[in-house]
Design an enzyme around this catalytic site. Sequence first.
Site, PDB file in Angstrom:
ATOM      1  N   THR A  99      11.828  -0.460 -19.947  1.00 17.36           N
ATOM      2  CA  THR A  99      12.801   0.282 -20.544  1.00 17.36           C
ATOM      3  C   THR A  99      11.522   1.541 -20.442  1.00 17.36           C
ATOM      4  O   THR A  99      10.644   1.326 -21.795  1.00 17.36           O
ATOM      5  CB  THR A  99      13.690   0.047 -21.954  1.00 17.36           C
ATOM      6  OG1 THR A  99      14.072  -0.608 -21.723  1.00 17.36           O
ATOM      7  CG2 THR A  99      14.127   0.974 -22.651  1.00 17.36           C
ATOM      8  N   LYS A 174      19.978   4.381 -20.927  1.00 16.44           N
ATOM      9  CA  LYS A 174      19.959   2.543 -21.631  1.00 16.44           C
ATOM     10  C   LYS A 174      19.190   3.731 -23.040  1.00 16.44           C
ATOM     11  O   LYS A 174      19.487   3.837 -24.056  1.00 16.44           O
ATOM     12  CB  LYS A 174      18.897   2.801 -21.029  1.00 16.44           C
ATOM     13  CG  LYS A 174      17.806   1.461 -21.723  1.00 16.44           C
ATOM     14  CD  LYS A 174      17.943   0.683 -22.186  1.00 16.44           C
ATOM     15  CE  LYS A 174      17.963  -0.208 -22.793  1.00 16.44           C
ATOM     16  NZ  LYS A 174      18.137  -1.609 -22.959  1.00 16.44           N
ATOM     17  N   LYS A 249      11.359   0.884 -30.415  1.00 13.36           N
ATOM     18  CA  LYS A 249      11.061   1.393 -29.494  1.00 13.36           C
ATOM     19  C   LYS A 249      12.260   1.997 -28.703  1.00 13.36           C
ATOM     20  O   LYS A 249      11.750   3.386 -28.527  1.00 13.36           O
ATOM     21  CB  LYS A 249      10.179   0.067 -28.273  1.00 13.36           C
ATOM     22  CG  LYS A 249       9.491   0.840 -27.082  1.00 13.36           C
ATOM     23  CD  LYS A 249       9.983  -0.722 -25.954  1.00 13.36           C
ATOM     24  CE  LYS A 249       9.832   0.287 -24.460  1.00 13.36           C
ATOM     25  NZ  LYS A 249       9.699  -0.712 -23.368  1.00 13.36           N
TER      26      LYS A 249
HETATM   27  P1  NAD Z   1       6.980  -9.009 -22.728  1.00 17.11           P
HETATM   28  O1  NAD Z   1       6.022  -8.173 -22.968  1.00 17.11           O
HETATM   29  O2  NAD Z   1       7.265 -10.078 -22.514  1.00 17.11           O
HETATM   30  O3  NAD Z   1       6.529  -9.218 -20.701  1.00 17.11           O
HETATM   31  C1  NAD Z   1       5.824  -7.825 -20.058  1.00 17.11           C
HETATM   32  C2  NAD Z   1       4.799  -8.312 -19.333  1.00 17.11           C
HETATM   33  O4  NAD Z   1       4.868  -7.902 -18.287  1.00 17.11           O
HETATM   34  C3  NAD Z   1       4.116  -9.679 -20.135  1.00 17.11           C
HETATM   35  O5  NAD Z   1       4.160 -10.643 -19.914  1.00 17.11           O
HETATM   36  C4  NAD Z   1       2.637  -9.120 -19.798  1.00 17.11           C
HETATM   37  O6  NAD Z   1       1.602  -9.644 -19.469  1.00 17.11           O
HETATM   38  C5  NAD Z   1       3.174  -8.308 -18.000  1.00 17.11           C
HETATM   39  N1  NAD Z   1       2.319  -6.827 -17.736  1.00 17.11           N
HETATM   40  C6  NAD Z   1       2.258  -5.367 -17.981  1.00 17.11           C
HETATM   41  N2  NAD Z   1       1.316  -4.999 -17.485  1.00 17.11           N
HETATM   42  C7  NAD Z   1       1.102  -6.070 -16.369  1.00 17.11           C
HETATM   43  C8  NAD Z   1       0.181  -5.552 -15.271  1.00 17.11           C
HETATM   44  N3  NAD Z   1      -0.524  -4.239 -15.073  1.00 17.11           N
HETATM   45  N4  NAD Z   1       0.667  -6.646 -14.312  1.00 17.11           N
HETATM   46  C9  NAD Z   1       1.502  -7.926 -14.269  1.00 17.11           C
HETATM   47  N5  NAD Z   1       1.905  -7.532 -15.340  1.00 17.11           N
HETATM   48  C10 NAD Z   1       1.435  -6.816 -16.546  1.00 17.11           C
HETATM   49  O7  NAD Z   1       8.842  -8.004 -22.440  1.00 17.11           O
HETATM   50  P2  NAD Z   1       9.684  -8.213 -22.023  1.00 17.11           P
HETATM   51  O8  NAD Z   1      10.589  -8.977 -23.718  1.00 17.11           O
HETATM   52  O9  NAD Z   1       9.961  -8.729 -21.155  1.00 17.11           O
HETATM   53  O10 NAD Z   1      10.271  -6.506 -22.615  1.00 17.11           O
HETATM   54  C11 NAD Z   1      10.390  -5.583 -21.094  1.00 17.11           C
HETATM   55  C12 NAD Z   1      10.847  -5.220 -20.610  1.00 17.11           C
HETATM   56  O11 NAD Z   1      12.419  -4.785 -20.505  1.00 17.11           O
HETATM   57  C13 NAD Z   1      10.627  -3.449 -21.387  1.00 17.11           C
HETATM   58  O12 NAD Z   1      10.721  -2.208 -21.184  1.00 17.11           O
HETATM   59  C14 NAD Z   1      11.564  -3.661 -23.310  1.00 17.11           C
HETATM   60  O13 NAD Z   1      11.833  -2.559 -23.768  1.00 17.11           O
HETATM   61  C15 NAD Z   1      12.820  -4.143 -22.049  1.00 17.11           C
HETATM   62  N6  NAD Z   1      13.783  -5.130 -22.420  1.00 17.11           N
HETATM   63  C16 NAD Z   1      13.393  -5.986 -23.518  1.00 17.11           C
HETATM   64  C17 NAD Z   1      14.261  -6.642 -23.780  1.00 17.11           C
HETATM   65  C18 NAD Z   1      14.717  -7.652 -24.820  1.00 17.11           C
HETATM   66  O14 NAD Z   1      15.357  -8.113 -24.898  1.00 17.11           O
HETATM   67  N7  NAD Z   1      13.422  -8.660 -24.446  1.00 17.11           N
HETATM   68  C19 NAD Z   1      15.990  -5.918 -23.533  1.00 17.11           C
HETATM   69  C20 NAD Z   1      16.001  -5.310 -22.950  1.00 17.11           C
HETATM   70  C21 NAD Z   1      15.099  -4.364 -22.220  1.00 17.11           C
END
Ligand code: NAD
Length: 313
Positions: A99, A174, A249
């Site tokens: 997102t 979204k 966010k």
């Molecule tokens: P998270 O922080 O658990 O996972 C993101 C991952 O990306 C981390 O493990 C981090 O180490 C990795 N990362 C960052 N930079 C990187 C790079 N350069 N190379 C490789 N890996 C890298 O976050 P999440 O909860 O999985 O959310 C991910 C996205 O989904 C976000 O944008 C969030 O807003 C969206 N989202 C989350 C939810 C939820 O309930 N968690 C729901 C809808 C949308």
Amino acid sequence: MVNSSRTIGFIGLGHMGGPMAANLVEAGHRVLGHDLVPGLLDAAAAGGVEPAGSSAQAAAAADVVITMLPAGRHVLALYREEGLPAAARPGTLFIDCSTIDVADARAAHEAAAAAGMRSLDAPVSGGVVGAEAGTLTFMAGGGEAEFAQAEPLLAVMGRKAVHCGGPGAGQAAKICNNMILGISMIAVSEAFVLGESLGLSHQALFDVASTASGQCWSLSVNCPVPGPVPGSPANRDYRPGFAAPLMAKDLGLAAGAARAAGVDAELGLRAAELYAAYAEGPGVEEDFSGIVRAIRDRSRSLRPLTAPEGGTA
Ligand code: NAD
């Protein structure tokens, strides 16, 4: 097992990306995964993901590259500064499911196109539970052909995929949806706190509003007070669910977009402020419906103090 198995580079194996990648493996695809956190790579490997030494390595061997990263700056760092698209074979489809800001999404599309790649923004709703169960909803922005190419993969990770329009349209859908959600949760919470102060039981207000014109998801599914909806986070001390910092966010992104577009989104902007304060304070680890407690606490401080025993107020 799928008929046409693909090789997928999956970057970002966190709360959402981890289970999404596992579902792709389960469906018979080859998934080369990468994350900066070694422990997440190990966990993904246990689910059949092949750990790649770098994002570029994962992209180089892939037919499709999926990114699931925290924020726009992470996506643009990979797409622009680190030049990830250039590491892939020409024509590879890049799908960003994070997102992020609409403008950042469009910049990512441009970076992909400049390197000769195809691209789609495809953020999700449905949370970690939906990612694990493969029941996410995808909102996609990009070309018809790119959407058609992505659809079989989106169908593995989700239950519904809507093609919302050109580049950035998925992110636009979204943040507009989540602006409705944030405002409606505050509205429902304020109504419950007002009802409490007027002597109305939670159940009575729920029974009326959930079958009347006040009905909405924030009330009938994610009800912010314990009792009326047994599965709502209010019944487990507001453990998420949809965590308040993620709502903050998304509302921040919506508020930024509204300001940039010159839209008079007064409630959206106010909701962004209220959620930012709540998510930095008591809501840091709570479901976003826990904002009802912050509203109740602030309301107490607005009420006139009752007279101390034997005295006058
Ligand atoms: P998270 O922080 O658990 O996972 C993101 C991952 O990306 C981390 O493990 C981090 O180490 C990795 N990362 C960052 N930079 C990187 C790079 N350069 N190379 C490789 N890996 C890298 O976050 P999440 O909860 O999985 O959310 C991910 C996205 O989904 C976000 O944008 C969030 O807003 C969206 N989202 C989350 C939810 C939820 O309930 N968690 C729901 C809808 C949308």
